[in-house]
Design a protein around this motif. Sequence first.
Motif, PDB file in Angstrom:
ATOM      1  N   ARG A 152       0.857  -1.186   0.000  1.00  0.00           N
ATOM      2  CA  ARG A 152       0.000   0.000   0.000  1.00  0.00           C
ATOM      3  C   ARG A 152       0.891   1.233   0.000  1.00  0.00           C
ATOM      4  NH1 ARG A 152      -3.674   0.700   4.498  1.00  0.00           N
ATOM      5  NH2 ARG A 152      -4.998   1.822   3.025  1.00  0.00           N
ATOM      6  N   ASP A 153       0.757   2.028  -1.039  1.00  0.00           N
ATOM      7  CA  ASP A 153       1.543   3.245  -1.206  1.00  0.00           C
ATOM      8  C   ASP A 153       0.763   4.401  -0.587  1.00  0.00           C
ATOM      9  OD1 ASP A 153       3.025   5.380  -1.981  1.00  0.00           O
ATOM     10  OD2 ASP A 153       3.132   4.840  -4.101  1.00  0.00           O
ATOM     11  N   LEU A 154       1.230   4.888   0.558  1.00  0.00           N
ATOM     12  CA  LEU A 154       0.545   5.957   1.290  1.00  0.00           C
ATOM     13  C   LEU A 154       1.315   7.271   1.228  1.00  0.00           C
ATOM     14  CD1 LEU A 154      -0.454   3.861   4.429  1.00  0.00           C
ATOM     15  CD2 LEU A 154      -1.843   4.351   2.426  1.00  0.00           C
ATOM     16  N   ARG A 155       2.111   7.467   0.182  1.00  0.00           N
ATOM     17  CA  ARG A 155       2.852   8.720   0.039  1.00  0.00           C
ATOM     18  C   ARG A 155       1.905   9.894  -0.163  1.00  0.00           C
ATOM     19  NH1 ARG A 155       6.853   7.226  -4.728  1.00  0.00           N
ATOM     20  NH2 ARG A 155       5.027   6.006  -5.289  1.00  0.00           N
ATOM     21  N   ASP A 156       2.222  10.990   0.470  1.00  0.00           N
ATOM     22  CA  ASP A 156       1.449  12.221   0.318  1.00  0.00           C
ATOM     23  C   ASP A 156       2.405  13.385   0.525  1.00  0.00           C
ATOM     24  OD1 ASP A 156      -0.299  14.353   0.332  1.00  0.00           O
ATOM     25  OD2 ASP A 156      -1.862  13.244   1.387  1.00  0.00           O
ATOM     26  N   ARG A 157       2.898  13.951  -0.572  1.00  0.00           N
ATOM     27  CA  ARG A 157       3.881  15.036  -0.473  1.00  0.00           C
ATOM     28  C   ARG A 157       3.269  16.273   0.170  1.00  0.00           C
ATOM     29  NH1 ARG A 157       8.645  16.799  -3.074  1.00  0.00           N
ATOM     30  NH2 ARG A 157       8.755  14.904  -4.328  1.00  0.00           N
ATOM     31  N   ALA A 158       2.004  16.557  -0.118  1.00  0.00           N
ATOM     32  CA  ALA A 158       1.388  17.759   0.437  1.00  0.00           C
ATOM     33  C   ALA A 158       1.333  17.713   1.959  1.00  0.00           C
ATOM     34  CB  ALA A 158      -0.010  17.940  -0.147  1.00  0.00           C
ATOM     35  N   LYS A 159       1.080  16.519   2.511  1.00  0.00           N
ATOM     36  CA  LYS A 159       1.007  16.372   3.966  1.00  0.00           C
ATOM     37  C   LYS A 159       2.336  15.939   4.581  1.00  0.00           C
ATOM     38  CE  LYS A 159      -3.893  15.107   3.853  1.00  0.00           C
ATOM     39  NZ  LYS A 159      -4.906  14.074   4.235  1.00  0.00           N
ATOM     40  N   GLY A 160       3.355  15.749   3.728  1.00  0.00           N
ATOM     41  CA  GLY A 160       4.647  15.336   4.256  1.00  0.00           C
ATOM     42  C   GLY A 160       4.668  13.920   4.775  1.00  0.00           C
ATOM     43  N   ARG A 161       3.801  13.064   4.253  1.00  0.00           N
ATOM     44  CA  ARG A 161       3.705  11.684   4.719  1.00  0.00           C
ATOM     45  C   ARG A 161       4.421  10.758   3.756  1.00  0.00           C
ATOM     46  NH1 ARG A 161      -2.132   9.038   5.206  1.00  0.00           N
ATOM     47  NH2 ARG A 161      -1.925   9.182   2.930  1.00  0.00           N
ATOM     48  N   LEU A 162       5.280   9.921   4.280  1.00  0.00           N
ATOM     49  CA  LEU A 162       6.034   8.963   3.472  1.00  0.00           C
ATOM     50  C   LEU A 162       5.923   7.605   4.147  1.00  0.00           C
ATOM     51  CD1 LEU A 162       7.806   8.508   1.025  1.00  0.00           C
ATOM     52  CD2 LEU A 162       9.796   9.017   2.426  1.00  0.00           C
ATOM     53  N   LEU A 163       5.024   6.765   3.658  1.00  0.00           N
ATOM     54  CA  LEU A 163       4.741   5.504   4.336  1.00  0.00           C
ATOM     55  C   LEU A 163       4.312   4.454   3.321  1.00  0.00           C
ATOM     56  CD1 LEU A 163       4.290   3.862   6.960  1.00  0.00           C
ATOM     57  CD2 LEU A 163       1.956   4.768   7.004  1.00  0.00           C
ATOM     58  N   PHE A 164       4.846   3.238   3.506  1.00  0.00           N
ATOM     59  CA  PHE A 164       4.431   2.079   2.730  1.00  0.00           C
ATOM     60  C   PHE A 164       4.081   0.970   3.708  1.00  0.00           C
ATOM     61  CE2 PHE A 164       7.204   4.472   0.006  1.00  0.00           C
ATOM     62  CZ  PHE A 164       6.631   4.393  -1.241  1.00  0.00           C
ATOM     63  N   GLU A 165       3.017   0.255   3.429  1.00  0.00           N
ATOM     64  CA  GLU A 165       2.634  -0.910   4.220  1.00  0.00           C
ATOM     65  C   GLU A 165       2.732  -2.156   3.358  1.00  0.00           C
ATOM     66  OE1 GLU A 165      -0.600   1.082   7.336  1.00  0.00           O
ATOM     67  OE2 GLU A 165      -1.245  -0.317   5.768  1.00  0.00           O
ATOM     68  N   VAL A 166       3.369  -3.188   3.890  1.00  0.00           N
ATOM     69  CA  VAL A 166       3.529  -4.463   3.188  1.00  0.00           C
ATOM     70  C   VAL A 166       2.663  -5.495   3.903  1.00  0.00           C
ATOM     71  CG1 VAL A 166       5.127  -6.243   2.423  1.00  0.00           C
ATOM     72  CG2 VAL A 166       5.867  -3.853   2.491  1.00  0.00           C
ATOM     73  N   TRP A 167       1.608  -5.950   3.221  1.00  0.00           N
ATOM     74  CA  TRP A 167       0.709  -6.969   3.759  1.00  0.00           C
ATOM     75  C   TRP A 167       1.044  -8.307   3.105  1.00  0.00           C
ATOM     76  CZ3 TRP A 167      -3.373  -6.159   7.301  1.00  0.00           C
ATOM     77  CH2 TRP A 167      -3.540  -4.829   7.703  1.00  0.00           C
ATOM     78  N   LYS A 168       1.106  -9.350   3.923  1.00  0.00           N
ATOM     79  CA  LYS A 168       1.481 -10.680   3.426  1.00  0.00           C
ATOM     80  C   LYS A 168       0.292 -11.621   3.541  1.00  0.00           C
ATOM     81  CE  LYS A 168       5.587 -12.293   4.080  1.00  0.00           C
ATOM     82  NZ  LYS A 168       6.833 -12.860   4.669  1.00  0.00           N
ATOM     83  N   LEU A 169       0.091 -12.416   2.474  1.00  0.00           N
ATOM     84  CA  LEU A 169      -0.990 -13.407   2.430  1.00  0.00           C
ATOM     85  C   LEU A 169      -0.471 -14.740   2.959  1.00  0.00           C
ATOM     86  CD1 LEU A 169      -3.887 -14.146   1.534  1.00  0.00           C
ATOM     87  CD2 LEU A 169      -2.944 -14.694  -0.720  1.00  0.00           C
ATOM     88  N   HIS A 170      -1.121 -15.266   4.005  1.00  0.00           N
ATOM     89  CA  HIS A 170      -0.672 -16.508   4.640  1.00  0.00           C
ATOM     90  C   HIS A 170      -1.471 -17.732   4.194  1.00  0.00           C
ATOM     91  CE1 HIS A 170       2.057 -14.438   7.426  1.00  0.00           C
ATOM     92  NE2 HIS A 170       1.125 -13.506   7.520  1.00  0.00           N
ATOM     93  N   GLY A 171      -2.659 -17.537   3.652  1.00  0.00           N
ATOM     94  CA  GLY A 171      -3.464 -18.679   3.238  1.00  0.00           C
ATOM     95  C   GLY A 171      -4.591 -18.241   2.326  1.00  0.00           C
ATOM     96  N   TYR A 172      -5.056 -19.196   1.501  1.00  0.00           N
ATOM     97  CA  TYR A 172      -6.133 -18.914   0.554  1.00  0.00           C
ATOM     98  C   TYR A 172      -7.474 -19.465   1.032  1.00  0.00           C
ATOM     99  CZ  TYR A 172      -2.451 -17.580  -2.734  1.00  0.00           C
ATOM    100  OH  TYR A 172      -1.385 -16.958  -3.323  1.00  0.00           O
ATOM    101  N   GLU A 173      -7.459 -20.512   1.806  1.00  0.00           N
ATOM    102  CA  GLU A 173      -8.703 -21.128   2.290  1.00  0.00           C
ATOM    103  C   GLU A 173      -8.565 -21.394   3.792  1.00  0.00           C
ATOM    104  OE1 GLU A 173      -9.494 -24.618   0.052  1.00  0.00           O
ATOM    105  OE2 GLU A 173      -9.746 -23.554  -1.841  1.00  0.00           O
ATOM    106  N   PRO A 174      -9.019 -20.489   4.643  1.00  0.00           N
ATOM    107  CA  PRO A 174      -9.575 -19.174   4.309  1.00  0.00           C
ATOM    108  C   PRO A 174      -8.470 -18.161   4.017  1.00  0.00           C
ATOM    109  CG  PRO A 174      -9.564 -19.467   6.660  1.00  0.00           C
ATOM    110  CD  PRO A 174      -9.061 -20.765   6.086  1.00  0.00           C
ATOM    111  N   VAL A 175      -8.858 -17.052   3.430  1.00  0.00           N
ATOM    112  CA  VAL A 175      -7.902 -15.994   3.112  1.00  0.00           C
ATOM    113  C   VAL A 175      -7.464 -15.312   4.406  1.00  0.00           C
ATOM    114  CG1 VAL A 175      -7.571 -13.815   1.903  1.00  0.00           C
ATOM    115  CG2 VAL A 175      -8.870 -15.657   0.830  1.00  0.00           C
ATOM    116  N   SER A 176      -6.153 -15.216   4.589  1.00  0.00           N
ATOM    117  CA  SER A 176      -5.606 -14.656   5.818  1.00  0.00           C
ATOM    118  C   SER A 176      -4.478 -13.690   5.470  1.00  0.00           C
ATOM    119  CB  SER A 176      -5.086 -15.772   6.732  1.00  0.00           C
ATOM    120  OG  SER A 176      -4.436 -15.250   7.858  1.00  0.00           O
TER     121      SER A 176
END
Length: 452
Positions: free
Chosen positions: A327-351
């Motif tokens: 997730r690219d959460l960059r926002d130059r106007a607000k001075g925010r520089l943040l990335f979130e990395v989400w990892k998928l652990h399973g498909y059944e069920p989705v986790s």
Amino acid sequence: MAKRRRVKTATAPRQTKRRKAAALALAPVLPLPADLVDEVFLRLPPRSLAVCRCVAPSWNHLLSSPAFADRYHAAADAAAASAAPRFVSVAVERHGHQRSLLTAPTETIPISSPCEDCPRVFCGAAKTCHGVFLLGRPCEGRFYACNPSTGGVLRLPPRRPPWYLHSAGLGYHAAAGEHKAVLLERVGGLPSRWWIPRLQCHVVTIGGGQQRWRAPRGRRAPIICKDALVSGTVDPVFAAGRLHWMLLAPAADATTGGEPNGILSFLIGSESFERVPPPPSAATDVPKHGDRRSSKTGSSSDTGTERSRSTPHTTLAELGGRLCMVRDLRDRAKGRLLFEVWKLHGYEPVSWSLDCRIDPAWVSNWLWWPRYVNIFPLRYVGGETSGESKKILLANTLQMAAVYDPDAKELLTVADCRNGMSENMRMVLYQESPVHIAGMEYGTDDITFTRF
């Protein structure tokens, strides 16, 4: 009858030495233990292993087996985790050649113009698939499976003209030990609406007996996601035995049940499609087509600042063999520089779980590029475990790579190929691999691999 005496000459000692040397050469040699031979092979470079295949049939059988390739990849990845990253690419041809221009659904005009990305590397998240990546010349309908470590190139059956191609990717079926190339092609060539093309899937088993493009599992190719826009500009990401595409519009067909956005997943083994819902926090990140917030250009003012977007941008990646969403959460106007990395652990069920946050304390121009430049993780530095305390190797689509230290919150640039490479060349993380597929050619002149 008297026997003749043998006359001794000066050459007799030489002949005796030769007979002794020949006898020693023919003497039985104790074979090395199998585990020791395997350890020796694991320490040889891929090009030397390619030569060793020609020594004996038993060596060829061992070095060509999927089990040996798995052990070799595990040892090479462990050594590369703490070493300086290396990359590979393919030189882009700048000369013009004949192409066809589509003017109507049934009319074409031959033209001569240079291709900006020919040959093109289809490699999602800038990583090879079990040591191999897919290379194509869409203008000529030709595709190749390439191993840059050994220089092997396998020509695949030709396909239709380039205006049919929407997306292409390469996957690996671990149980069968075989690669499969997957194409998503437009139905009818020129769709009535370019923004939502109707797509069909075609598959080829690489190195199989009858190598030909076919429908999944031999059935008639289904029309997938007729009301959803499958990303065609970003290559699919291979992880956990599947190819993954980002859906850019709500999907409404029998496969997805009409649920909004998400990820289109293609199982390499069963050759079937499934929909994977995104993380709960990213469910609203993918805008509908036509939303102004999804503009790719990211217009800027006279001062050069980028206009902020309220909707975060998402992209797919692979870490430790698992699918990740960035997730690219960059926002130059607000001075925010943040990335979130989400990892998928399973498909059944989705986790899903939040693997790490990339939040550097010093605002680097490396991350303040326009929002349409994707940034994705390549691997953990020092081991494939949790990302909370591990350094992460990052790359972007402008041929740059950096290492992020979560403890110090610092970015260290390790590769910048903007000056030494064409902007159309794709930077791929190099992986030592001994994979050989039946029919591969070596030393071809039309495809050149560049390491850096």
